[in-house]
Write an enzyme that holds these catalytic residues in place. Structure first.
Site, PDB file in Angstrom:
ATOM      1  N   GLU A 128       0.856  -1.192   0.000  1.00 37.58           N
ATOM      2  CA  GLU A 128       0.000   0.000   0.000  1.00 37.58           C
ATOM      3  C   GLU A 128       0.887   1.235   0.000  1.00 37.58           C
ATOM      4  O   GLU A 128       1.870   1.314   0.752  1.00 37.58           O
ATOM      5  CB  GLU A 128      -0.910   0.004   1.225  1.00 37.58           C
ATOM      6  CG  GLU A 128      -1.775   1.252   1.361  1.00 37.58           C
ATOM      7  CD  GLU A 128      -2.650   1.230   2.603  1.00 37.58           C
ATOM      8  OE1 GLU A 128      -3.057   0.131   3.028  1.00 37.58           O
ATOM      9  OE2 GLU A 128      -2.923   2.312   3.159  1.00 37.58           O
ATOM     10  N   GLU A 184      -2.761  11.144   3.697  1.00 41.33           N
ATOM     11  CA  GLU A 184      -3.887  10.948   4.600  1.00 41.33           C
ATOM     12  C   GLU A 184      -3.950  12.172   5.508  1.00 41.33           C
ATOM     13  O   GLU A 184      -2.915  12.737   5.869  1.00 41.33           O
ATOM     14  CB  GLU A 184      -3.715   9.687   5.442  1.00 41.33           C
ATOM     15  CG  GLU A 184      -3.704   8.404   4.638  1.00 41.33           C
ATOM     16  CD  GLU A 184      -3.505   7.185   5.536  1.00 41.33           C
ATOM     17  OE1 GLU A 184      -4.494   6.548   5.905  1.00 41.33           O
ATOM     18  OE2 GLU A 184      -2.330   6.911   5.859  1.00 41.33           O
TER      19      GLU A 184
END
Length: 253
Positions: A124, A129
């Site tokens: 990932e 974020e």
């Protein structure tokens, strides 16, 4: 501007210079009101209340709205089955949502996760974020079988920083991904860089699974371990995206 832009050519983009639903030739959706990972609270839909293009911007919107067992709805767009990349420079200009409990992200998963390779073995790449739970509210991370946030016995590829005004103004989030490193940029300035090490164990897919095609995800999660407690008076959570662009070196195409 990204300093090495002259080494790259634009190979894919959405400028959102149209209105209505996002271009179906470029985007699809992860849908459902089942329990998503990380204790998130939303159902994901492709409804116009949760995702639309207008005035040259893509808008993702998380709302207080019942959907099955979920009390909130949101959107999770992906390029899976439309476009994937192995290496490149990626850039997104966006204004992030301001709301306690919001968890917006731009991130990549390997195509192999859809073909049976589980997480985190598939890898990932978190391009960005954002969380209001922590003082350092923008997080840049890589996750692999050996190095991921569920393990504290190995090195963590995760950096948290604070940047002023990300919920008030548009900023450019950039990421260069090569065979040897992943480097992150904020408004053209390098923020952090993760490099493949010379350790033989770190040459394996368990530690560095980033030599395969990955697809892009744009979403707003509600709550969860990074979103934190939801302040319903802050809803809806709105994220606006001006453009998404993918560049590759000629040798990587």
């Amino acid at each position: 501007m990204f300093a090495r832009m002259d080494e790259y050519r634009l190979v894919w983009a959405d400028e959102f210079d149209y209105e209505g639903k996002p271009d179906p030739e470029k985007w699809n959706y992860d849908l459902g009101n089942h329990q998503w990972a990380n204790r998130e609270l939303q159902a994901y839909t492709d409804r116009p209340d949760n995702v639309f293009v207008k005035d040259g911007k893509l808008t993702l919107c998380a709302r207080k709205e019942q959907d099955g067992e979920r009390q909130y709805t949101s959107c999770r767009m992906t390029t899976y089955g439309r476009q994937s990349w192995k290496y490149g420079y990626f850039e997104i200009r966006a204004r992030l949502p301001q709301g306690r409990g919001s968890w917006p992200a731009f991130w990549f998963l390997a195509d192999s996760i859809r073909q049976g390779t589980g997480w985190p073995l598939c890898g990932e790449i978190d391009m960005m974020e954002h969380t209001l739970v922590h003082e350092n509210d923008i997080v840049y991370s890589l996750h692999s079988q050996k190095h991921n946030h569920t393990r504290r016995d190995t090195r963590q590829y995760s950096t948290s920083v604070y940047r002023e005004g990300v919920c008030q103004d548009f900023h450019i989030y950039g990421m260069e991904w090569t065979r040897d490193y992943v480097e992150y940029f904020f408004d053209g300035e390098s923020v952090c860089k993760y490099c493949r090490t010379d350790d033989p164990e770190d040459q394996t897919e368990n530690a560095w699974p980033y030599d395969q095609p990955f697809y892009l995800i744009l979403n707003i999660a509600v709550g969860g371990f990074m979103g934190g407690p939801v302040a319903e008076e802050d809803l809806p959570y709105v994220m606006e995206i001006d453009y998404v662009r993918a560049y590759q070196k000629v040798s990587s195409r």
